[in-house]
Design an enzyme around this catalytic site. Structure first.
Site: not given
Ligand code: AMP
Length: 116
Positions: A31-32, A96-97, A101
């Site tokens: 995770d970033i 968020e994404v 995941h």
């Molecule tokens: P969620 O809130 O469960 O959707 O988590 C999304 C996660 O994706 C967050 O913890 C972000 O920090 C992570 N994230 C978003 N963009 C990236 C990226 N390019 N590389 C790695 N992690 C990411």
């Protein structure tokens, strides 16, 4: 067709990531914005937007995500002390994404389940 997110680009290696595992079915990368010393995301290569979009045809993929998480946790040295896996779903879940995941957290005591 479900919409692509940044995670599709990570799977195809079109943008950089700290990838720790990939096979035909799943990809895992750090995770970033890590919330624990070890914070890895395990994702299906096919786009499943949310947990609510999972159906019986996905059972093998979801099962594989779990076995890959177990393997990674052992490799990362967090299995013995323990760890947490977490899937957020939609707005109230804090997603968020919109590419399913599984978070794998470890490397310190993780505290209570939810922030108070
Ligand atoms: P969620 O809130 O469960 O959707 O988590 C999304 C996660 O994706 C967050 O913890 C972000 O920090 C992570 N994230 C978003 N963009 C990236 C990226 N390019 N590389 C790695 N992690 C990411």
């Amino acid at each position: 067709m479900p919409e692509e997110t940044i995670f599709s680009k990570i799977i195809r290696k079109e943008i950089p990531s700290d990838m720790v595992y990939q096979d035909d079915t799943v990809t895992a990368f750090r995770d970033i914005n890590p919330q624990a010393p070890t914070h890895i995301l395990i994702i299906p290569n096919k786009i499943i937007p949310t947990m609510d979009d999972v159906n019986e045809a996905d059972e093998q993929v979801l099962g594989h995500m779990i076995t890959v998480a177990v393997k990674i946790a052992r490799e990362q040295g967090i299995a013995q002390n323990g760890y947490r896996v977490l899937i957020n779903c939609r707005e109230h879940g804090g997603q968020e994404v919109y590419h399913l995941h599984m978070h794998l957290f470890g490397g310190r005591p993780l505290g209570p389940m939810l922030a108070r």
